[in-house]
Write an enzyme that holds these catalytic residues in place. Structure first.
Site, PDB file in Angstrom:
ATOM      1  N   GLY A  50       0.823  -1.214   0.000  1.00  0.00           N
ATOM      2  CA  GLY A  50       0.000   0.000   0.000  1.00  0.00           C
ATOM      3  C   GLY A  50       0.853   1.258   0.000  1.00  0.00           C
ATOM      4  O   GLY A  50       0.524   2.244  -0.664  1.00  0.00           O
ATOM      5  N   GLN A 154      -7.628  -0.149   3.531  1.00  0.00           N
ATOM      6  CA  GLN A 154      -8.434  -0.696   4.634  1.00  0.00           C
ATOM      7  C   GLN A 154      -9.854  -1.046   4.207  1.00  0.00           C
ATOM      8  O   GLN A 154     -10.626  -1.573   5.010  1.00  0.00           O
ATOM      9  CB  GLN A 154      -8.493   0.311   5.788  1.00  0.00           C
ATOM     10  CG  GLN A 154      -7.166   0.477   6.504  1.00  0.00           C
ATOM     11  CD  GLN A 154      -6.816  -0.721   7.383  1.00  0.00           C
ATOM     12  OE1 GLN A 154      -7.667  -1.556   7.698  1.00  0.00           O
ATOM     13  NE2 GLN A 154      -5.564  -0.812   7.782  1.00  0.00           N
ATOM     14  N   THR A 212      11.796  -6.945 -11.355  1.00  0.00           N
ATOM     15  CA  THR A 212      11.277  -8.315 -11.477  1.00  0.00           C
ATOM     16  C   THR A 212      10.156  -8.527 -10.471  1.00  0.00           C
ATOM     17  O   THR A 212      10.259  -8.128  -9.314  1.00  0.00           O
ATOM     18  CB  THR A 212      12.433  -9.313 -11.235  1.00  0.00           C
ATOM     19  OG1 THR A 212      13.409  -9.077 -12.244  1.00  0.00           O
ATOM     20  CG2 THR A 212      11.959 -10.751 -11.301  1.00  0.00           C
ATOM     21  N   CYS A 301       5.438   6.375  18.279  1.00  0.00           N
ATOM     22  CA  CYS A 301       6.514   6.697  19.204  1.00  0.00           C
ATOM     23  C   CYS A 301       7.554   7.494  18.435  1.00  0.00           C
ATOM     24  O   CYS A 301       8.215   6.960  17.561  1.00  0.00           O
ATOM     25  CB  CYS A 301       7.119   5.407  19.742  1.00  0.00           C
ATOM     26  SG  CYS A 301       8.248   5.727  21.088  1.00  0.00           S
TER      27      CYS A 301
HETATM   28  C1  LIG Z   1      -4.927   3.002   5.058  1.00  0.00           C
HETATM   29  C2  LIG Z   1      -3.575   2.414   4.805  1.00  0.00           C
HETATM   30  N1  LIG Z   1      -2.848   2.866   3.780  1.00  0.00           N
HETATM   31  C3  LIG Z   1      -1.644   2.373   3.496  1.00  0.00           C
HETATM   32  C4  LIG Z   1      -1.084   1.383   4.260  1.00  0.00           C
HETATM   33  C5  LIG Z   1       0.277   0.877   3.923  1.00  0.00           C
HETATM   34  O1  LIG Z   1       0.195  -0.390   3.342  1.00  0.00           O
HETATM   35  P1  LIG Z   1       1.462  -1.374   3.370  1.00  0.00           P
HETATM   36  O2  LIG Z   1       1.620  -1.807   4.795  1.00  0.00           O
HETATM   37  O3  LIG Z   1       1.057  -2.498   2.459  1.00  0.00           O
HETATM   38  O4  LIG Z   1       2.634  -0.628   2.848  1.00  0.00           O
HETATM   39  C6  LIG Z   1      -1.805   0.876   5.348  1.00  0.00           C
HETATM   40  C7  LIG Z   1      -1.195  -0.151   6.208  1.00  0.00           C
HETATM   41  O5  LIG Z   1      -1.235  -0.075   7.419  1.00  0.00           O
HETATM   42  C8  LIG Z   1      -3.087   1.405   5.630  1.00  0.00           C
HETATM   43  O6  LIG Z   1      -3.797   0.973   6.662  1.00  0.00           O
END
Ligand SMILES: Cc1ncc(COP(=O)(O)O)c(C=O)c1O
Length: 367
Positions: A50, A154, A212, A301
């Site tokens: 993500g 999410q 790749t 943190c």
């Molecule tokens: C709303 C949202 N966006 C992006 C991410 C990032 O995804 P990834 O952990 O696959 O890099 C997360 C992961 O916690 C997420 O909850």
């Protein structure tokens, strides 16, 4: 995934039969991802997760001097990308949320400027599960002819996600948020959208993402997408929402001084964020973990100090209340018995921590 770590190890870019075998697996997985979000397979760019998908959406479109509209409750993958844009000469407007964690699409409309290049607003929040009115925002973006990206990491697999209905040009998703593997994700890029790659190299992913392919990860993402689609068709999220409601109702009834953050807003079915008055969230997370219950806070943190969640403070919670809030996530393997066990562990643990607290006002909460 397992065969793709060993006997099916061909490079998907090779023309020999080993390569063709893995190429076919990658393309099947791409079709499954596309089917889950109702787009064409050619519109799916496979990424390392993500975070990369969000970065590709933001940095692939925005240039120095452009204006971007985002929100105060984005995941750091978007938030910190936007902050970086500001450091290189872009302007970013962060639209606020109300007390339930919701964005008003009219705030997005009002934030538009002649040089607005991108709107990036998440579909579902990772801390509260609150679903944003992305279809309304998509209409505003389309009317203004501006790129609209939504981080749906999410939401995908938990609620129906249809890129046409949302009206987005780009949408991010992540494997491990829907029972798939970690380190794999995808960015939907609508046909015709001009997105510059972030990684330069070979012509993989139609020259949108060089490197790749992570074939086992991609195969896992494809299978997770298929299973998520089946689960959505069988209405499994409704069952999960019932369990989430059971968890919330039992905690609210049994543990005094509790509140659901984001209550009353539309939410994904698996996430619940609860405020426990007078509790230090980190202490509760550790105490519950020792009893076998894994939960989390949205706190970060930084430099040794615990910063309250930016999402909860954006919703108007005082820093102490944000620090006293815990996120619960349900998975499809959970049962009603798990929920009952969790509630009793939470009840005992919160009572013990409050007993130990020198500042906790017992009378105020018992009233
Ligand atoms: C709303 C949202 N966006 C992006 C991410 C990032 O995804 P990834 O952990 O696959 O890099 C997360 C992961 O916690 C997420 O909850």
């Amino acid at each position: 995934m397992r065969p793709y770590f060993s006997e099916r190890f061909g490079n998907a870019s090779s023309i020999h039969h080993h390569g063709q075998e893995t190429r076919a697996a990658v393309e099947r997985a791409r079709e499954s991802v596309a089917a889950l979000i109702a787009c064409k397979p050619s519109e799916v760019v496979l990424t390392s997760g993500g975070t990369e998908a969000d970065n590709l959406a933001v940095f692939g479109v925005v240039q120095k001097g452009d204006h971007v509209i985002s929100s105060t409750v984005e995941h750091h993958a978007v938030l910190n990308s936007c902050r970086h844009l500001q450091s290189i000469g872009c302007d970013v407007t962060y639209v606020p949320v109300n007390g339930r964690g919701l964005i008003d699409p009219d705030d997005v409309r009002r934030a538009l400027r002649p040089n607005t290049k991108l709107i990036t607003i998440m579909t579902a929040n990772n801390e509260t599960g609150v679903l944003q009115p992305v279809e309304g925002i998509g209409k505003i973006a389309a009317e203004a002819d501006i790129y609209f990206h939504t981080d749906a990491a999410q939401a995908t697999g938990k609620v129906p996600v249809d890129v046409k209905r949302i009206g987005c040009n780009m949408l991010s998703l992540s494997g491990h948020k829907m029972h798939g593997p970690q380190g794999i994700g995808a960015l939907f890029v609508r046909k015709g959208a001009r997105v510059q790659p972030m990684l330069w190299g070979g012509s993989h992913e139609r020259s949108r993402r060089a490197g790749t392919e992570n074939v086992p990860g991609i195969v896992g993402l494809g299978r997770a997408s298929e299973l998520a689609k089946i689960a959505l068709e069988r209405d499994q999220p409704a069952r999960m929402a019932e369990m989430r409601d059971q968890l919330e109702n039992r905690i609210l009834a049994d543990v005094k001084g509790t509140r659901v953050n984001g209550q009353g807003a539309p939410r994904v079915p698996n996430t619940s964020n609860i405020l426990f008055d007078g509790i230090e969230g980190e202490a509760l997370v550790i105490a519950l973990d020792l009893k076998g219950l894994a939960v989390s806070t949205g706190a970060a943190c930084s430099s040794g100090a615990i910063e309250p969640s930016h999402v909860l403070t954006a919703m108007g919670l005082a820093p102490d209340c944000a620090r006293a809030s815990i996120r619960f996530s349900l998975g499809k393997q959970n049962t009603n018995e798990d929920v009952e066990l969790a509630v009793s562990l939470i009840d005992q643990t919160v009572a013990r921590l409050r007993e130990l607290s020198p500042v906790y006002n017992k009378e105020a909460i018992s009233r």
